[in-house]
Design a protein around this motif. Structure first.
Motif, PDB file in Angstrom:
ATOM      1  N   GLN A  79       0.845  -1.197   0.000  1.00 18.68           N
ATOM      2  CA  GLN A  79       0.000   0.000   0.000  1.00 18.68           C
ATOM      3  C   GLN A  79       0.882   1.250   0.000  1.00 18.68           C
ATOM      4  O   GLN A  79       0.950   1.988   0.965  1.00 18.68           O
ATOM      5  CB  GLN A  79      -0.952  -0.043   1.199  1.00 18.68           C
ATOM      6  N   LYS A  80       1.565   1.479  -1.137  1.00 18.39           N
ATOM      7  CA  LYS A  80       2.487   2.603  -1.260  1.00 18.39           C
ATOM      8  C   LYS A  80       1.751   3.914  -1.521  1.00 18.39           C
ATOM      9  O   LYS A  80       2.301   4.973  -1.283  1.00 18.39           O
ATOM     10  CB  LYS A  80       3.476   2.348  -2.400  1.00 18.39           C
ATOM     11  N   ALA A  81       0.558   3.837  -2.053  1.00 16.74           N
ATOM     12  CA  ALA A  81      -0.225   5.039  -2.362  1.00 16.74           C
ATOM     13  C   ALA A  81      -1.684   4.746  -2.036  1.00 16.74           C
ATOM     14  O   ALA A  81      -2.073   3.589  -1.842  1.00 16.74           O
ATOM     15  CB  ALA A  81      -0.073   5.406  -3.832  1.00 16.74           C
ATOM     16  N   ALA A  82      -2.486   5.786  -2.001  1.00 16.75           N
ATOM     17  CA  ALA A  82      -3.894   5.636  -1.627  1.00 16.75           C
ATOM     18  C   ALA A  82      -4.642   4.679  -2.555  1.00 16.75           C
ATOM     19  O   ALA A  82      -5.565   4.003  -2.132  1.00 16.75           O
ATOM     20  CB  ALA A  82      -4.575   6.993  -1.626  1.00 16.75           C
ATOM     21  N   LYS A  83      -4.236   4.617  -3.806  1.00 21.37           N
ATOM     22  CA  LYS A  83      -4.957   3.788  -4.774  1.00 21.37           C
ATOM     23  C   LYS A  83      -4.104   2.633  -5.287  1.00 21.37           C
ATOM     24  O   LYS A  83      -4.222   2.237  -6.444  1.00 21.37           O
ATOM     25  CB  LYS A  83      -5.432   4.657  -5.932  1.00 21.37           C
ATOM     26  N   SER A  84      -3.265   2.052  -4.440  1.00 20.40           N
ATOM     27  CA  SER A  84      -2.380   0.967  -4.864  1.00 20.40           C
ATOM     28  C   SER A  84      -3.158  -0.199  -5.472  1.00 20.40           C
ATOM     29  O   SER A  84      -2.761  -0.750  -6.498  1.00 20.40           O
ATOM     30  CB  SER A  84      -1.535   0.468  -3.694  1.00 20.40           C
ATOM     31  N   ASN A  85      -4.277  -0.580  -4.862  1.00 24.37           N
ATOM     32  CA  ASN A  85      -5.055  -1.697  -5.390  1.00 24.37           C
ATOM     33  C   ASN A  85      -5.587  -1.391  -6.787  1.00 24.37           C
ATOM     34  O   ASN A  85      -5.598  -2.259  -7.662  1.00 24.37           O
ATOM     35  CB  ASN A  85      -6.209  -2.056  -4.453  1.00 24.37           C
ATOM     36  N   ASP A  86      -6.035  -0.140  -7.014  1.00 28.07           N
ATOM     37  CA  ASP A  86      -6.549   0.248  -8.331  1.00 28.07           C
ATOM     38  C   ASP A  86      -5.451   0.163  -9.389  1.00 28.07           C
ATOM     39  O   ASP A  86      -5.695  -0.306 -10.505  1.00 28.07           O
ATOM     40  CB  ASP A  86      -7.112   1.670  -8.300  1.00 28.07           C
ATOM     41  N   VAL A  87      -4.263   0.616  -9.043  1.00 31.33           N
ATOM     42  CA  VAL A  87      -3.139   0.581  -9.981  1.00 31.33           C
ATOM     43  C   VAL A  87      -2.822  -0.869 -10.344  1.00 31.33           C
ATOM     44  O   VAL A  87      -2.640  -1.201 -11.522  1.00 31.33           O
ATOM     45  CB  VAL A  87      -1.897   1.285  -9.392  1.00 31.33           C
ATOM     46  N   ILE A  88      -2.759  -1.732  -9.341  1.00 30.84           N
ATOM     47  CA  ILE A  88      -2.452  -3.144  -9.599  1.00 30.84           C
ATOM     48  C   ILE A  88      -3.567  -3.791 -10.413  1.00 30.84           C
ATOM     49  O   ILE A  88      -3.291  -4.547 -11.354  1.00 30.84           O
ATOM     50  CB  ILE A  88      -2.197  -3.904  -8.274  1.00 30.84           C
ATOM     51  N   GLU A  89      -4.822  -3.497 -10.096  1.00 31.80           N
ATOM     52  CA  GLU A  89      -5.921  -4.084 -10.878  1.00 31.80           C
ATOM     53  C   GLU A  89      -5.827  -3.660 -12.342  1.00 31.80           C
ATOM     54  O   GLU A  89      -5.977  -4.495 -13.236  1.00 31.80           O
ATOM     55  CB  GLU A  89      -7.281  -3.696 -10.304  1.00 31.80           C
ATOM     56  N   ARG A  90      -5.566  -2.390 -12.601  1.00 32.82           N
ATOM     57  CA  ARG A  90      -5.428  -1.930 -13.996  1.00 32.82           C
ATOM     58  C   ARG A  90      -4.279  -2.655 -14.693  1.00 32.82           C
ATOM     59  O   ARG A  90      -4.412  -3.070 -15.851  1.00 32.82           O
ATOM     60  CB  ARG A  90      -5.195  -0.421 -14.050  1.00 32.82           C
ATOM     61  N   SER A  91      -3.167  -2.838 -13.993  1.00 37.10           N
ATOM     62  CA  SER A  91      -2.011  -3.513 -14.588  1.00 37.10           C
ATOM     63  C   SER A  91      -2.316  -4.981 -14.881  1.00 37.10           C
ATOM     64  O   SER A  91      -1.967  -5.491 -15.951  1.00 37.10           O
ATOM     65  CB  SER A  91      -0.794  -3.403 -13.671  1.00 37.10           C
ATOM     66  N   LEU A  92      -2.968  -5.671 -13.940  1.00 39.03           N
ATOM     67  CA  LEU A  92      -3.297  -7.082 -14.157  1.00 39.03           C
ATOM     68  C   LEU A  92      -4.331  -7.235 -15.270  1.00 39.03           C
ATOM     69  O   LEU A  92      -4.237  -8.156 -16.093  1.00 39.03           O
ATOM     70  CB  LEU A  92      -3.789  -7.730 -12.868  1.00 39.03           C
ATOM     71  N   ARG A  93      -5.320  -6.349 -15.319  1.00 40.93           N
ATOM     72  CA  ARG A  93      -6.316  -6.377 -16.409  1.00 40.93           C
ATOM     73  C   ARG A  93      -5.629  -6.161 -17.758  1.00 40.93           C
ATOM     74  O   ARG A  93      -5.910  -6.853 -18.733  1.00 40.93           O
ATOM     75  CB  ARG A  93      -7.384  -5.310 -16.205  1.00 40.93           C
ATOM     76  N   SER A  94      -4.728  -5.194 -17.809  1.00 34.64           N
ATOM     77  CA  SER A  94      -3.997  -4.893 -19.034  1.00 34.64           C
ATOM     78  C   SER A  94      -3.139  -6.086 -19.465  1.00 34.64           C
ATOM     79  O   SER A  94      -3.083  -6.430 -20.651  1.00 34.64           O
ATOM     80  CB  SER A  94      -3.126  -3.655 -18.825  1.00 34.64           C
ATOM     81  N   ALA A  95      -2.490  -6.732 -18.514  1.00 37.23           N
ATOM     82  CA  ALA A  95      -1.676  -7.917 -18.833  1.00 37.23           C
ATOM     83  C   ALA A  95      -2.554  -9.023 -19.401  1.00 37.23           C
ATOM     84  O   ALA A  95      -2.203  -9.655 -20.404  1.00 37.23           O
ATOM     85  CB  ALA A  95      -0.937  -8.411 -17.587  1.00 37.23           C
ATOM     86  N   ALA A  96      -3.715  -9.261 -18.789  1.00 37.26           N
ATOM     87  CA  ALA A  96      -4.637 -10.302 -19.266  1.00 37.26           C
ATOM     88  C   ALA A  96      -5.059 -10.016 -20.701  1.00 37.26           C
ATOM     89  O   ALA A  96      -5.046 -10.914 -21.558  1.00 37.26           O
ATOM     90  CB  ALA A  96      -5.857 -10.379 -18.356  1.00 37.26           C
ATOM     91  N   GLU A  97      -5.420  -8.766 -20.985  1.00 31.50           N
ATOM     92  CA  GLU A  97      -5.846  -8.390 -22.337  1.00 31.50           C
ATOM     93  C   GLU A  97      -4.688  -8.492 -23.323  1.00 31.50           C
ATOM     94  O   GLU A  97      -4.870  -8.923 -24.463  1.00 31.50           O
ATOM     95  CB  GLU A  97      -6.449  -6.993 -22.324  1.00 31.50           C
ATOM     96  N   SER A  98      -3.476  -8.135 -22.895  1.00 30.47           N
ATOM     97  CA  SER A  98      -2.300  -8.225 -23.761  1.00 30.47           C
ATOM     98  C   SER A  98      -1.969  -9.670 -24.106  1.00 30.47           C
ATOM     99  O   SER A  98      -1.364  -9.939 -25.141  1.00 30.47           O
ATOM    100  CB  SER A  98      -1.090  -7.563 -23.099  1.00 30.47           C
ATOM    101  N   LEU A  99      -2.368 -10.592 -23.240  1.00 28.07           N
ATOM    102  CA  LEU A  99      -2.168 -12.025 -23.498  1.00 28.07           C
ATOM    103  C   LEU A  99      -3.311 -12.614 -24.324  1.00 28.07           C
ATOM    104  O   LEU A  99      -3.329 -13.805 -24.591  1.00 28.07           O
ATOM    105  CB  LEU A  99      -2.036 -12.784 -22.171  1.00 28.07           C
ATOM    106  N   GLY A 100      -4.264 -11.772 -24.727  1.00 32.95           N
ATOM    107  CA  GLY A 100      -5.367 -12.241 -25.563  1.00 32.95           C
ATOM    108  C   GLY A 100      -6.564 -12.724 -24.776  1.00 32.95           C
ATOM    109  O   GLY A 100      -7.460 -13.357 -25.327  1.00 32.95           O
ATOM    110  N   GLY A 101      -6.594 -12.448 -23.491  1.00 32.15           N
ATOM    111  CA  GLY A 101      -7.680 -12.921 -22.646  1.00 32.15           C
ATOM    112  C   GLY A 101      -8.703 -11.853 -22.343  1.00 32.15           C
ATOM    113  O   GLY A 101      -8.534 -10.681 -22.672  1.00 32.15           O
TER     114      GLY A 101
END
Length: 129
Positions: A79-101
């Motif tokens: 929890q480095k910033a107030a919205k750490s979970n949001d940042v990680i969720e966006r990154s994981l969603r982006s990774a999933a989409e980049s993998l074709g999912g």
């Protein structure tokens, strides 16, 4: 869409963790657990454009031979910033989409003071990304 992204390089460390890095100080560390991938650390770095952390994670997973994980799991979101979970969720969603999912479900919580998140992914049946 994201323009030219830096190349990734790396491999497994002495503990079996995949560690990939790219120019500008960015890196990703992760390990497969069955059909899921546990993401230990992700840092975009200065040479990858803002918003490209998920794509860099996907490139790192592809370099490690991981093509279609069923889920991406962040077991300890700092929890480095107030919205750490949001940042990680966006990154994981982006990774999933980049993998074709397609992200089918996101769950998160706190266990023993550790924030965690799981992004479940489905793929079309044609086998094409």
């Amino acid at each position: 869409p994201l323009g030219l992204l830096p190349e990734v390089s790396g491999g497994k460390d002495q503990f079996g963790m995949h560690r990939y890095q790219w120019e500008g100080g960015g890196y990703a560390s992760f390990e497969p657990h069955g059909n899921d991938v546990s993401v230990d650390y992700l840092k975009r770095g200065s040479s990858a454009p803002r918003g490209s952390g998920g794509e860099m994670l996907a490139r790192s997973m592809r370099a490690a031979g991981i093509q279609r994980p069923a889920a991406l799991v962040a077991p300890n979101i700092l929890q480095k910033a107030a919205k750490s979970n949001d940042v990680i969720e966006r990154s994981l969603r982006s990774a999933a989409e980049s993998l074709g999912g397609t992200v089918t479900r996101v769950t998160s919580g706190v266990d023993a003071d550790k924030h965690w998140m799981k992004v479940e992914i489905s793929y079309n049946s044609s086998g094409c990304p």
